[in-house]
Design an enzyme around this catalytic site. Structure first.
Site, PDB file in Angstrom:
ATOM      1  N   LYS A 227      -2.853  -0.542  -0.799  1.00 25.53           N
ATOM      2  CA  LYS A 227      -1.431  -0.110  -1.049  1.00 25.53           C
ATOM      3  C   LYS A 227      -1.620   1.401  -1.287  1.00 25.53           C
ATOM      4  O   LYS A 227      -2.352   1.827  -2.062  1.00 25.53           O
ATOM      5  CB  LYS A 227      -1.060  -1.008  -2.272  1.00 25.53           C
ATOM      6  CG  LYS A 227       0.149  -0.310  -3.018  1.00 25.53           C
ATOM      7  CD  LYS A 227       0.508  -0.973  -4.169  1.00 25.53           C
ATOM      8  CE  LYS A 227       1.759  -0.202  -4.971  1.00 25.53           C
ATOM      9  NZ  LYS A 227       1.886  -0.592  -6.445  1.00 25.53           N
ATOM     10  N   ASP A 232       5.399   6.376  -7.453  1.00 27.25           N
ATOM     11  CA  ASP A 232       6.182   5.113  -7.800  1.00 27.25           C
ATOM     12  C   ASP A 232       6.955   5.546  -8.715  1.00 27.25           C
ATOM     13  O   ASP A 232       6.743   5.316 -10.004  1.00 27.25           O
ATOM     14  CB  ASP A 232       5.514   3.961  -8.046  1.00 27.25           C
ATOM     15  CG  ASP A 232       6.694   2.898  -8.108  1.00 27.25           C
ATOM     16  OD1 ASP A 232       7.719   2.819  -7.482  1.00 27.25           O
ATOM     17  OD2 ASP A 232       5.831   1.837  -8.800  1.00 27.25           O
ATOM     18  N   LYS A 239      11.466   3.255 -13.512  1.00 27.65           N
ATOM     19  CA  LYS A 239      10.639   3.261 -14.631  1.00 27.65           C
ATOM     20  C   LYS A 239      11.234   4.343 -15.613  1.00 27.65           C
ATOM     21  O   LYS A 239      11.607   5.297 -15.336  1.00 27.65           O
ATOM     22  CB  LYS A 239       9.254   3.749 -14.086  1.00 27.65           C
ATOM     23  CG  LYS A 239       8.539   2.787 -13.003  1.00 27.65           C
ATOM     24  CD  LYS A 239       7.234   3.344 -12.730  1.00 27.65           C
ATOM     25  CE  LYS A 239       6.608   2.539 -11.840  1.00 27.65           C
ATOM     26  NZ  LYS A 239       6.070   1.166 -12.098  1.00 27.65           N
ATOM     27  N   ASP A 250      -0.759   5.097  -8.028  1.00 27.80           N
ATOM     28  CA  ASP A 250      -0.415   4.131  -7.337  1.00 27.80           C
ATOM     29  C   ASP A 250      -0.793   3.720  -5.727  1.00 27.80           C
ATOM     30  O   ASP A 250      -0.385   2.871  -5.232  1.00 27.80           O
ATOM     31  CB  ASP A 250       1.229   3.738  -7.231  1.00 27.80           C
ATOM     32  CG  ASP A 250       1.684   2.540  -7.699  1.00 27.80           C
ATOM     33  OD1 ASP A 250       0.953   1.697  -8.044  1.00 27.80           O
ATOM     34  OD2 ASP A 250       2.842   2.109  -7.174  1.00 27.80           O
ATOM     35  N   ASP A 309      10.930  -2.021  -8.132  1.00 24.81           N
ATOM     36  CA  ASP A 309       9.702  -1.664  -8.851  1.00 24.81           C
ATOM     37  C   ASP A 309       8.641  -2.574  -8.310  1.00 24.81           C
ATOM     38  O   ASP A 309       7.571  -2.283  -8.709  1.00 24.81           O
ATOM     39  CB  ASP A 309       9.780  -1.673 -10.161  1.00 24.81           C
ATOM     40  CG  ASP A 309       8.625  -0.622 -11.008  1.00 24.81           C
ATOM     41  OD1 ASP A 309       8.151   0.325 -10.192  1.00 24.81           O
ATOM     42  OD2 ASP A 309       8.544  -0.955 -11.982  1.00 24.81           O
ATOM     43  N   GLU A 311       7.513  -2.821  -5.142  1.00 21.89           N
ATOM     44  CA  GLU A 311       7.573  -2.425  -3.859  1.00 21.89           C
ATOM     45  C   GLU A 311       6.170  -2.408  -3.371  1.00 21.89           C
ATOM     46  O   GLU A 311       5.935  -2.312  -2.058  1.00 21.89           O
ATOM     47  CB  GLU A 311       7.973  -0.735  -3.900  1.00 21.89           C
ATOM     48  CG  GLU A 311       6.740   0.137  -4.280  1.00 21.89           C
ATOM     49  CD  GLU A 311       6.268   0.267  -5.401  1.00 21.89           C
ATOM     50  OE1 GLU A 311       4.844   0.459  -5.712  1.00 21.89           O
ATOM     51  OE2 GLU A 311       7.035  -0.392  -6.550  1.00 21.89           O
ATOM     52  N   ARG A 313       4.105  -4.880  -3.177  1.00 22.16           N
ATOM     53  CA  ARG A 313       3.887  -6.143  -2.292  1.00 22.16           C
ATOM     54  C   ARG A 313       4.763  -6.110  -1.225  1.00 22.16           C
ATOM     55  O   ARG A 313       4.451  -6.691  -0.075  1.00 22.16           O
ATOM     56  CB  ARG A 313       4.314  -7.299  -3.178  1.00 22.16           C
ATOM     57  CG  ARG A 313       5.646  -7.189  -3.711  1.00 22.16           C
ATOM     58  CD  ARG A 313       6.044  -8.444  -4.698  1.00 22.16           C
ATOM     59  NE  ARG A 313       5.494  -8.129  -6.151  1.00 22.16           N
ATOM     60  CZ  ARG A 313       5.572  -8.478  -7.165  1.00 22.16           C
ATOM     61  NH1 ARG A 313       6.131  -9.753  -7.310  1.00 22.16           N
ATOM     62  NH2 ARG A 313       5.075  -8.018  -8.152  1.00 22.16           N
TER      63      ARG A 313
END
Length: 459
Positions: A227, A232, A239, A250, A309, A311, A313
């Site tokens: 990933k 993010d 967030k 992230d 949020d 995102e 996956r």
């Protein structure tokens, strides 16, 4: 990279590992002046305690360092990783064996790490003569890869966006003669990566899919997917500010996949390695993807957005689908995916998921042996229905709030059908407070354990 090891033992200062239970006998065997100095210093051989004993000429005669007793309920095998931050400049050697000489040498190397891109690092020139029987080249290989991961994660997002992450991957590929491809921006839509494009389309920095291949095509296929969300915000499901403070990490899955790939290529393991990294920034803009939007995926599964949020996956789904098309012998994905994993297991113990019992046992054993802890969690079939959507094939984020790490793994499992074996690891890629060999900041998690696994299978 790492240059912690010194080949010559001439004039190296001895480091003696001592325990509380053995301290009295050890102290009595010291020369009188050193014994008196240790007593005057109130040194008690507690784990982590450090004392430099003077020679008659004022130089350091030896260093004492406390470790846990052999029978202690828990032992930090990386305890010697504190030494590079304690020792004055010089070359040192282990005078006696700690609990695990190889892990102690690795900890020493990892403990020498400093992130120095933006300011001069205050790190003394401390070197170690490798203990007898320890492969210094192998330790250096692992440490250098871990430091690569730490550097990538620690670099702030203004200097580590999708383009810069791709450049780092290309530099690594070039160093080992690997092929490198990158699909950028709207080409992701035309080449059927709609979820990667959807997550990254709101950023001024174009999303991309990084694709590295290395090794003999006749060897077993091992594919790593990481990933690469370079920052993010949470998207429109924004967030809070506190939740964004370390979101530069992230892309930790990508960083650790690159670290693992570096180890594999440097060791010349007999695999056909492929590395796939969806690199995006989950930003907020007028064209950002929205809650309840529905997108197709590379696999053909339609996905309803339950939460912007969730995102990570989404981008992994398209990359996993591509990887799965080749029917790899082993497909591994790493990502900083869920807060639920941290609530369940904390920052130091990432969960892993697989339905391959032999693989699960090997991963657990290698993780314990490398002091790179991982904990198996279940791909619990009854929770699969929580991903149901009334308007699409699947929803990316169940609304009930339960078992978040498990449902994320179940979501990803939908995109893997042909791989002979699949492993998913939900890492944190960050050390919140410094520990021996693990400074605060970006961390290399799972990569050392997985390298051990691959070394055993494909050496």
């Amino acid at each position: 990279m790492s240059s912690i090891f010194e080949t010559s033992a001439t004039s190296a200062i001895p480091i003696s590992f001592v325990t509380k239970s053995g301290w009295d006998a050890f102290r009595e065997a010291l020369p009188q002046a050193q014994r008196q100095f240790a007593t005057a210093s109130n040194f008690m051989a507690k784990p982590g305690a450090y004392l430099a004993l003077p020679a008659p000429d004022g130089a350091i005669a030896q260093v004492l360092f406390g470790i846990e007793d052999d029978g202690a309920k828990s032992r930090d095998l990386f305890r010697p990783g504190s030494l590079p931050g304690l020792l004055p400049p010089g070359t040192y050697r282990f005078a006696n064996a700690p609990h695990d000489a190889r892990l102690a040498a690795l900890a020493f190397a990892l403990g020498s790490y400093r992130f120095a891109r933006y300011r001069k690092a205050d790190s003394p020139d401390v070197r170690l003569v490798p203990p007898d029987g320890v492969d210094a080249a192998e330790i250096t290989r692992i440490a250098d890869a871990a430091m690569l991961a730490r550097d990538l994660v620690n670099t702030p997002s203004n200097d580590m966006g999708p383009e810069e992450l791709a450049a780092a991957a290309q530099e690594l590929a070039s160093a080992y003669g690997a092929s490198f491809k990158c699909i950028v921006g709207d080409d992701l839509k035309t080449q059927n990566f709609p979820l990667i494009h959807a997550v990254g389309m709101a950023s001024t920095r174009a999303p991309r899919l990084i694709d590295i291949s290395w090794g003999d095509p006749g060897h077993p296929k091992v594919t790593l997917v990481g990933k690469g969300v370079c920052f993010d915000t949470g998207g429109l499901d924004l967030k809070p500010s506190s939740g964004m403070l370390i979101m530069k990490k992230d892309m930790g899955g990508a960083a650790n996949v690159l670290a693992l790939a570096r180890m594999v290529m440097d060791a010349k393991l007999k695999v056909r390695l492929r590395v796939l990294i969806p690199a995006v920034e989950n930003a907020v803009a007028g064209n950002a993807f929205r809650p309840l939007d529905i997108f197709p995926s590379r696999k053909g599964i339609t996905v309803e957005i339950g939460n912007t949020d969730a995102e990570g996956r989404l981008v992994l789904a398209d990359a996993l689908a591509l990887a799965d098309e080749e029917t790899p012998d082993l497909l591994i994905d790493l990502g900083t995916l869920t807060g639920a994993a941290r609530v369940a297991l904390g920052p130091d113990l990432p969960p892993f998921y697989t339905n391959d019992e032999a693989l699960a046992a090997d991963v657990a054993r290698c993780a314990a042996g490398e002091n790179d802890p991982l904990w198996r969690m279940p791909l619990w079939p009854p929770y699969d229905s929580w991903l149901d959507s009334k308007t699409a094939d699947i929803n990316n984020a169940p609304s009930n709030g339960f078992a978040g790490s498990i449902t994320c793994a179940l979501f990803l499992q939908r995109f893997v059908a042909q791989a002979r074996s699949w492993l998913h690891v939900d890492i944190y890629a960050w050390t919140p407070s410094a520990k021996p060999a693990r400074p605060e900041g970006g961390e290399c998690q799972a990569a050392r354990a997985l390298y051990k696994l691959l070394s055993e299978r494909y050496a």
